[in-house]
Design a protein around this motif. Structure first.
Motif, PDB file in Angstrom:
ATOM      1  N   ILE A 164       0.869  -1.180   0.000  1.00 60.19           N
ATOM      2  CA  ILE A 164       0.000   0.000   0.000  1.00 60.19           C
ATOM      3  C   ILE A 164       0.904   1.228   0.000  1.00 60.19           C
ATOM      4  N   TYR A 165       0.797   2.014  -1.052  1.00 64.18           N
ATOM      5  CA  TYR A 165       1.563   3.263  -1.138  1.00 64.18           C
ATOM      6  C   TYR A 165       0.725   4.368  -0.495  1.00 64.18           C
ATOM      7  N   VAL A 166       1.362   5.176   0.333  1.00 66.23           N
ATOM      8  CA  VAL A 166       0.621   6.226   1.047  1.00 66.23           C
ATOM      9  C   VAL A 166       1.318   7.569   0.858  1.00 66.23           C
ATOM     10  N   GLU A 167       0.575   8.552   0.358  1.00 68.45           N
ATOM     11  CA  GLU A 167       1.151   9.898   0.233  1.00 68.45           C
ATOM     12  C   GLU A 167       1.398  10.465   1.633  1.00 68.45           C
ATOM     13  N   ASP A 168       2.540  11.104   1.787  1.00 71.25           N
ATOM     14  CA  ASP A 168       2.898  11.657   3.099  1.00 71.25           C
ATOM     15  C   ASP A 168       1.805  12.579   3.652  1.00 71.25           C
ATOM     16  N   ALA A 169       1.233  13.400   2.779  1.00 72.89           N
ATOM     17  CA  ALA A 169       0.284  14.424   3.236  1.00 72.89           C
ATOM     18  C   ALA A 169      -0.974  13.847   3.881  1.00 72.89           C
ATOM     19  N   ARG A 200      -1.070  10.750   5.426  1.00 70.77           N
ATOM     20  CA  ARG A 200      -0.680   9.599   6.277  1.00 70.77           C
ATOM     21  C   ARG A 200      -1.534   9.540   7.543  1.00 70.77           C
ATOM     22  N   GLU A 201      -1.886  10.731   8.092  1.00 67.61           N
ATOM     23  CA  GLU A 201      -2.649  10.762   9.345  1.00 67.61           C
ATOM     24  C   GLU A 201      -4.153  10.950   9.116  1.00 67.61           C
ATOM     25  N   HIS A 202      -4.590  10.986   7.858  1.00 67.49           N
ATOM     26  CA  HIS A 202      -6.027  11.165   7.578  1.00 67.49           C
ATOM     27  C   HIS A 202      -6.793   9.961   8.154  1.00 67.49           C
ATOM     28  N   PRO A 203      -7.951  10.205   8.813  1.00 67.60           N
ATOM     29  CA  PRO A 203      -8.687   9.080   9.433  1.00 67.60           C
ATOM     30  C   PRO A 203      -9.000   7.951   8.441  1.00 67.60           C
ATOM     31  N   GLN A 204      -9.307   8.322   7.197  1.00 64.81           N
ATOM     32  CA  GLN A 204      -9.631   7.308   6.190  1.00 64.81           C
ATOM     33  C   GLN A 204      -8.396   6.435   5.886  1.00 64.81           C
ATOM     34  N   THR A 205      -7.222   7.044   5.894  1.00 63.28           N
ATOM     35  CA  THR A 205      -5.975   6.287   5.679  1.00 63.28           C
ATOM     36  C   THR A 205      -5.768   5.314   6.833  1.00 63.28           C
ATOM     37  N   GLN A 206      -5.940   5.845   8.039  1.00 60.90           N
ATOM     38  CA  GLN A 206      -5.731   5.013   9.233  1.00 60.90           C
ATOM     39  C   GLN A 206      -6.669   3.802   9.213  1.00 60.90           C
ATOM     40  N   GLU A 207      -7.918   4.068   8.852  1.00 57.05           N
ATOM     41  CA  GLU A 207      -8.914   2.993   8.822  1.00 57.05           C
ATOM     42  C   GLU A 207      -8.522   1.920   7.808  1.00 57.05           C
ATOM     43  N   THR A 208      -8.068   2.365   6.637  1.00 53.73           N
ATOM     44  CA  THR A 208      -7.700   1.405   5.583  1.00 53.73           C
ATOM     45  C   THR A 208      -6.489   0.586   6.019  1.00 53.73           C
ATOM     46  N   LEU A 209      -5.500   1.239   6.594  1.00 54.26           N
ATOM     47  CA  LEU A 209      -4.282   0.508   6.977  1.00 54.26           C
ATOM     48  C   LEU A 209      -4.593  -0.542   8.050  1.00 54.26           C
ATOM     49  N   VAL A 236       3.716  -1.003   3.879  1.00 47.93           N
ATOM     50  CA  VAL A 236       3.316   0.375   3.600  1.00 47.93           C
ATOM     51  C   VAL A 236       4.524   1.145   3.058  1.00 47.93           C
ATOM     52  N   VAL A 237       4.343   1.722   1.875  1.00 47.61           N
ATOM     53  CA  VAL A 237       5.445   2.433   1.230  1.00 47.61           C
ATOM     54  C   VAL A 237       5.080   3.916   1.138  1.00 47.61           C
ATOM     55  N   PRO A 238       5.824   4.793   1.822  1.00 49.76           N
ATOM     56  CA  PRO A 238       5.495   6.224   1.731  1.00 49.76           C
ATOM     57  C   PRO A 238       5.874   6.798   0.371  1.00 49.76           C
ATOM     58  N   CYS A 239       5.130   7.794  -0.069  1.00 49.54           N
ATOM     59  CA  CYS A 239       5.492   8.501  -1.304  1.00 49.54           C
ATOM     60  C   CYS A 239       5.028   9.946  -1.193  1.00 49.54           C
ATOM     61  N   GLN A 240       5.592  10.786  -2.066  1.00 50.77           N
ATOM     62  CA  GLN A 240       5.228  12.213  -2.033  1.00 50.77           C
ATOM     63  C   GLN A 240       3.922  12.450  -2.767  1.00 50.77           C
ATOM     64  N   ARG A 241       3.864  11.991  -4.029  1.00 55.98           N
ATOM     65  CA  ARG A 241       2.647  12.133  -4.837  1.00 55.98           C
ATOM     66  C   ARG A 241       2.371  10.820  -5.544  1.00 55.98           C
ATOM     67  N   PRO A 277     -15.701  -2.040   0.626  1.00 58.01           N
ATOM     68  CA  PRO A 277     -15.087  -2.510   1.881  1.00 58.01           C
ATOM     69  C   PRO A 277     -13.752  -1.811   2.166  1.00 58.01           C
ATOM     70  N   ILE A 278     -13.092  -1.334   1.126  1.00 54.13           N
ATOM     71  CA  ILE A 278     -11.813  -0.655   1.326  1.00 54.13           C
ATOM     72  C   ILE A 278     -12.014   0.855   1.509  1.00 54.13           C
ATOM     73  N   THR A 279     -12.925   1.420   0.736  1.00 52.86           N
ATOM     74  CA  THR A 279     -13.026   2.888   0.718  1.00 52.86           C
ATOM     75  C   THR A 279     -14.002   3.457   1.751  1.00 52.86           C
ATOM     76  N   GLY A 280     -14.968   2.646   2.183  1.00 52.00           N
ATOM     77  CA  GLY A 280     -15.997   3.173   3.089  1.00 52.00           C
ATOM     78  C   GLY A 280     -16.817   4.269   2.416  1.00 52.00           C
ATOM     79  N   PHE A 281     -16.887   4.204   1.095  1.00 48.85           N
ATOM     80  CA  PHE A 281     -17.565   5.244   0.310  1.00 48.85           C
ATOM     81  C   PHE A 281     -19.046   5.390   0.700  1.00 48.85           C
ATOM     82  N   LEU A 282     -19.744   4.254   0.754  1.00 48.21           N
ATOM     83  CA  LEU A 282     -21.191   4.329   1.017  1.00 48.21           C
ATOM     84  C   LEU A 282     -21.478   4.848   2.420  1.00 48.21           C
ATOM     85  N   GLU A 283     -20.702   4.369   3.391  1.00 45.00           N
ATOM     86  CA  GLU A 283     -20.912   4.798   4.780  1.00 45.00           C
ATOM     87  C   GLU A 283     -20.815   6.319   4.861  1.00 45.00           C
TER      88      GLU A 283
END
Ligand code: SF4
Length: 333
Positions: A5-10, A12-21, A29-34, A146-152
């Motif tokens: 899972i590549y994660v943009e640094d900006a 990284r702490e977003h609640p949706q990111t945390q939930e997915t991880l 988990v591989v950090p990236c800039q963009r 199940p990954i995005t939580g879009f509907l919720e």
């Protein structure tokens, strides 16, 4: 499901990111800039990547809501789309996404709040009018839920904004979240449907026609408005019999009172996408003909296209009024 899972640094702490991880504790988990560093890298092998795609969590910058192409609509005047995801878990051979991106990795833009802001602003531009928002343009709206939580996140939002009409377009039968939520009138759950033989041949990894119809039956009982999407129609030997049986099956199971709209279109692709896809799958019969270039599009030869469309139109007309049927191309064009 995801090894990387590549994660943009900006974000990284977003609640949706945390939930997915949290859902993928074993993924590296591989950090990236963009996200473009990975997604747009040249020389990637789309076919190989499709077999084990990675997930990229990113932030959507700039415009989050865009106007649809002119022929993309279900009866409304103001039509927009938004893409909280790029790419899809399914692998339909006719899908334009294959010719669209360098990569088969899946991108999830976790900043849902920016999409909501874009939707509210777009509604404000159309004071007093309904505005249609299509969420399944660059992905499958339900399959990745199940990954995005879009509907919720988005069902309560649209339920509170009745002028904003949401179309969820899918081949997925992941409907648990929809059955948990009370149905509301400004949401259309649209299913792309194809005859069994077409599904088996060209829609790899998707649920069968029977499973999709089962999902529709459950949703219509629950009060959701249903969209039927017969697009793309595929020319094949014996297509009259195949599509006749198909429509008979569909209309014996779908409650017409719950149908919001139907769309129908023949197989077609932008020229550039077609060329890329042919390169990816040189032996694919679907790309071998009988096709022709028309302006910026590749589609069936004109007479064939008209025969296929008018045959299917007449079949549908035996079961229901075609007032709610939107076609590409128009039969009289
Ligand atoms: S389900 Fe839709 S988005 Fe996904 S591969 Fe098939 S056509 Fe493309």
């Amino acid at each position: 499901m995801f090894q990387y899972i590549y994660v943009e640094d900006a974000i990284r702490e977003h609640p949706q990111t945390q939930e997915t991880l949290l859902k993928y504790p074993r993924a590296t988990v591989v950090p990236c800039q963009r996200y473009g560093e990975i997604f747009n890298r040249k020389g990637q092998n789309f076919r190989l990547q499709k077999k084990s795609a990675s997930l990229i969590l990113a932030e959507k910058h700039g415009k989050t809501v865009l106007p649809t192409p002119p022929d993309y609509g279900i009866g409304g005047k103001n039509n927009y789309y938004f893409s909280h995801m790029l790419n899809c878990v399914f692998d339909c051979r006719y899908c334009f996404l294959q010719g669209m991106y360098q990569s088969a990795h899946m991108v999830h833009f976790v900043n849902h709040e920016s999409f909501k802001e874009g939707i509210i602003n777009t509604c404000t531009e159309h004071t007093g009018e309904d505005v249609y928002f299509f969420s399944g343009y660059d992905c499958d709206s339900l399959a990745m839920n199940p990954i995005t939580g879009f509907l919720e996140d988005f069902l309560p939002f649209f339920a509170e904004n009745p002028r904003a009409i949401l179309e969820l377009r899918s081949k997925s039968v992941y409907i648990r979240q929809l059955l948990k939520h009370e149905a509301f009138p400004n949401c259309v759950v649209a299913f792309t449907l194809s005859p069994d033989s077409i599904q088996k041949q060209f829609e790899a990894k998707t649920p069968s026609l029977d499973k999709r119809l089962e999902a529709i039956e459950k949703l219509q009982k629950h009060g959701w408005k249903i969209g039927l999407r017969f697009d793309p129609l595929i020319f094949c030997q014996n297509y009259e019999n195949i599509y006749r049986d198909f429509f008979e099956n569909v209309f014996s199971r779908v409650d017409l009172n719950s149908v919001h709209s139907m769309t129908m279109g023949t197989f077609r692709l932008p020229k550039g996408n077609f060329a890329k896809m042919k390169q990816l799958y040189p032996d694919e019969k679907l790309f071998a003909g009988p096709l022709e270039k028309k302006g910026s599009t590749v589609s069936y030869e004109e007479n064939l296209e008209k025969s296929l469309l008018s045959f299917c139109h007449n079949e549908i007309a035996q079961y229901t009024s075609t007032e709610k049927l939107f076609m590409y191309p128009e039969l009289n064009s």
